[in-house]
Motif scaffolding. Structure first.
Motif, PDB file in Angstrom:
ATOM      1  N   LYS A  58       0.849  -1.234   0.053  1.00  0.00           N
ATOM      2  CA  LYS A  58       0.189  -0.051   0.028  1.00  0.00           C
ATOM      3  C   LYS A  58       0.801   1.240   0.128  1.00  0.00           C
ATOM      4  O   LYS A  58       0.467   2.262  -0.616  1.00  0.00           O
ATOM      5  N   LYS A  59       1.847   1.191   0.843  1.00  0.00           N
ATOM      6  CA  LYS A  59       2.902   2.235   0.736  1.00  0.00           C
ATOM      7  C   LYS A  59       3.372   2.529  -0.358  1.00  0.00           C
ATOM      8  O   LYS A  59       3.672   3.690  -1.036  1.00  0.00           O
ATOM      9  N   TRP A  60       4.071   1.537  -1.139  1.00  0.00           N
ATOM     10  CA  TRP A  60       4.579   1.604  -2.378  1.00  0.00           C
ATOM     11  C   TRP A  60       3.700   2.385  -3.634  1.00  0.00           C
ATOM     12  O   TRP A  60       3.984   3.043  -4.240  1.00  0.00           O
ATOM     13  N   ARG A  61       2.365   1.500  -3.332  1.00  0.00           N
ATOM     14  CA  ARG A  61       1.557   2.109  -4.329  1.00  0.00           C
ATOM     15  C   ARG A  61       1.164   3.654  -4.279  1.00  0.00           C
ATOM     16  O   ARG A  61       0.925   4.373  -5.271  1.00  0.00           O
ATOM     17  N   LYS A  89      -9.525  -4.809   5.643  1.00  0.00           N
ATOM     18  CA  LYS A  89     -11.041  -4.562   5.600  1.00  0.00           C
ATOM     19  C   LYS A  89     -11.392  -3.919   6.879  1.00  0.00           C
ATOM     20  O   LYS A  89     -12.686  -4.238   7.274  1.00  0.00           O
ATOM     21  N   HIS A  90     -10.626  -3.263   7.609  1.00  0.00           N
ATOM     22  CA  HIS A  90     -10.750  -2.671   8.780  1.00  0.00           C
ATOM     23  C   HIS A  90     -10.928  -3.890   9.951  1.00  0.00           C
ATOM     24  O   HIS A  90     -10.169  -4.045  10.581  1.00  0.00           O
ATOM     25  N   SER A  96      -4.971 -14.135   0.088  1.00  0.00           N
ATOM     26  CA  SER A  96      -5.113 -14.782  -1.124  1.00  0.00           C
ATOM     27  C   SER A  96      -3.563 -14.946  -1.771  1.00  0.00           C
ATOM     28  O   SER A  96      -3.012 -13.994  -1.732  1.00  0.00           O
ATOM     29  N   VAL A  97      -3.461 -16.193  -2.223  1.00  0.00           N
ATOM     30  CA  VAL A  97      -2.317 -16.512  -2.814  1.00  0.00           C
ATOM     31  C   VAL A  97      -2.202 -15.935  -4.092  1.00  0.00           C
ATOM     32  O   VAL A  97      -3.173 -16.294  -5.141  1.00  0.00           O
ATOM     33  N   ILE A  98      -1.023 -14.989  -4.357  1.00  0.00           N
ATOM     34  CA  ILE A  98      -1.033 -14.219  -5.691  1.00  0.00           C
ATOM     35  C   ILE A  98      -0.611 -15.222  -6.618  1.00  0.00           C
ATOM     36  O   ILE A  98      -0.859 -15.236  -7.883  1.00  0.00           O
ATOM     37  N   ALA A 118      -0.183  -4.045  -6.551  1.00  0.00           N
ATOM     38  CA  ALA A 118      -0.698  -2.744  -6.030  1.00  0.00           C
ATOM     39  C   ALA A 118      -2.353  -2.977  -5.546  1.00  0.00           C
ATOM     40  O   ALA A 118      -2.841  -2.002  -4.799  1.00  0.00           O
ATOM     41  N   GLN A 119      -2.816  -4.150  -5.886  1.00  0.00           N
ATOM     42  CA  GLN A 119      -4.262  -4.489  -5.467  1.00  0.00           C
ATOM     43  C   GLN A 119      -4.326  -4.808  -3.991  1.00  0.00           C
ATOM     44  O   GLN A 119      -5.363  -4.720  -3.269  1.00  0.00           O
ATOM     45  N   TYR A 120      -3.088  -4.922  -3.320  1.00  0.00           N
ATOM     46  CA  TYR A 120      -3.052  -5.288  -2.015  1.00  0.00           C
ATOM     47  C   TYR A 120      -2.382  -4.408  -1.004  1.00  0.00           C
ATOM     48  O   TYR A 120      -1.750  -3.710  -1.302  1.00  0.00           O
ATOM     49  N   ASP A 121      -2.752  -4.661   0.374  1.00  0.00           N
ATOM     50  CA  ASP A 121      -2.224  -3.557   1.259  1.00  0.00           C
ATOM     51  C   ASP A 121      -1.052  -4.239   1.652  1.00  0.00           C
ATOM     52  O   ASP A 121       0.146  -3.362   2.030  1.00  0.00           O
TER      53      ASP A 121
END
Length: 282
Positions: A58-61, A89-90, A96-98, A118-121
């Motif tokens: 998330k930070k890199w995104r 999700k708070h 999930s395995v990418i 980038a879809q992931y945190d």
């Protein structure tokens, strides 16, 4: 390939309660005293879903324009490598395995692309030994994209009679700086007695009156600015400084978006006695 973040562990972390700061495993995983390689017995797994080793996607995104991320692995043996993404999700976090690949490790780095990171945190790596004993000295997140911003980092320290810590940090980190080809120099304001040891190249010390932390850090920052450093890190003089802290900080600044060039990066501090305990976050 440019390394963004090394996966780190140390030989002590497997024999003390703090090991889950670095790795998660229920098996008899050890570390070689000779080359600091992970030793993973057959069918055992190691997950790096830890404070020290998750990749902050998330930070890199948000802070960079990075579009490609890879996992690099080197060693001996056959392994199943899973790259796992986490979505926050708070109230809940979903994993999930990418991507999952079987690798036959050797002297050269094996590469796994991490699509749509980038879809992931956050993203982490899990390694399972498929064959007999597996040895892994190196795992990292990396990219093929060129560095965007030249960084000359000044590591500024104000010290008052903490020679033991200061010497240990310099002796540990200076060789790693040269090996990694990072442009970093140490600037030390000495508010106390003479240091009493020879300084390695890349370290500048100036004697200062005991003007406290504010006066000492101001002196060290002026030294860095006079040397035309582009960035400054402020550090205590009584810490155990992991080299990876310097490495990841510089890499992040090297890839910042133009509109993020003026950000500050805050630091955290773990207890030296209880390495799982974070007691300070700036």
């Amino acid at each position: 390939m440019i390394v963004l973040q090394n996966i780190v562990w140390n030989k002590d972390s497997f024999f003390v309660s703090e090991k889950e700061t670095f790795v998660r495993t229920d098996s008899q995983v050890a570390v070689s005293a000779a080359d600091n390689a992970l030793l993973i017995p057959q069918c055992a797994s190691v997950a790096f879903s830890t404070y020290m080793n998750m990749f902050a996607a998330k930070k890199w995104r948000d802070l960079t324009d990075l579009s490609e991320v890879f996992v690099l692995v080197r060693g001996h043996g056959v392994v199943q490598v899973r790259v796992v993404g986490i979505v926050d999700k708070h109230d809940y976090s979903y994993e999930s395995v990418i991507v999952s690949e079987e690798l036959h490790l050797g002297e050269q780095n094996q590469t796994i692309a991490v699509p749509d990171f980038a879809q992931y945190d956050a993203v982490f790596v899990q390694v399972t030994a498929v064959g007999t004993l597996v040895q892994i000295p190196f795992i990292a997140f990396a990219t093929t994209e060129s560095i965007k911003n030249p960084v000359k980092m000044g590591a500024c320290i104000c010290t008052f009679n903490r020679q033991r810590y200061l010497r240990a940090n310099l002796e540990k980190n200076i060789p790693n700086l040269h090996e990694s080809n990072l442009n970093l120099s140490f600037f030390i304001s000495n508010n106390g007695d003479e240091l009493g040891f020879d300084l390695p190249a890349g370290v500048r010390v100036e004697k200062n009156r005991n003007l406290g932390g504010a006066g000492g850090f101001a002196r060290a920052m002026k030294m860095a600015l006079d040397a035309n450093m582009t960035h400054i890190i402020l550090m205590d003089d009584d810490i155990e400084l992991p080299f990876e802290t310097l490495f990841r900080t510089i890499r992040l600044f090297e890839y910042l978006k133009p509109e993020k060039q003026d950000i500050f990066v805050s630091g955290s501090m773990l207890s030296a006695e209880e390495k799982w305990l974070q007691y300070e976050r700036n």
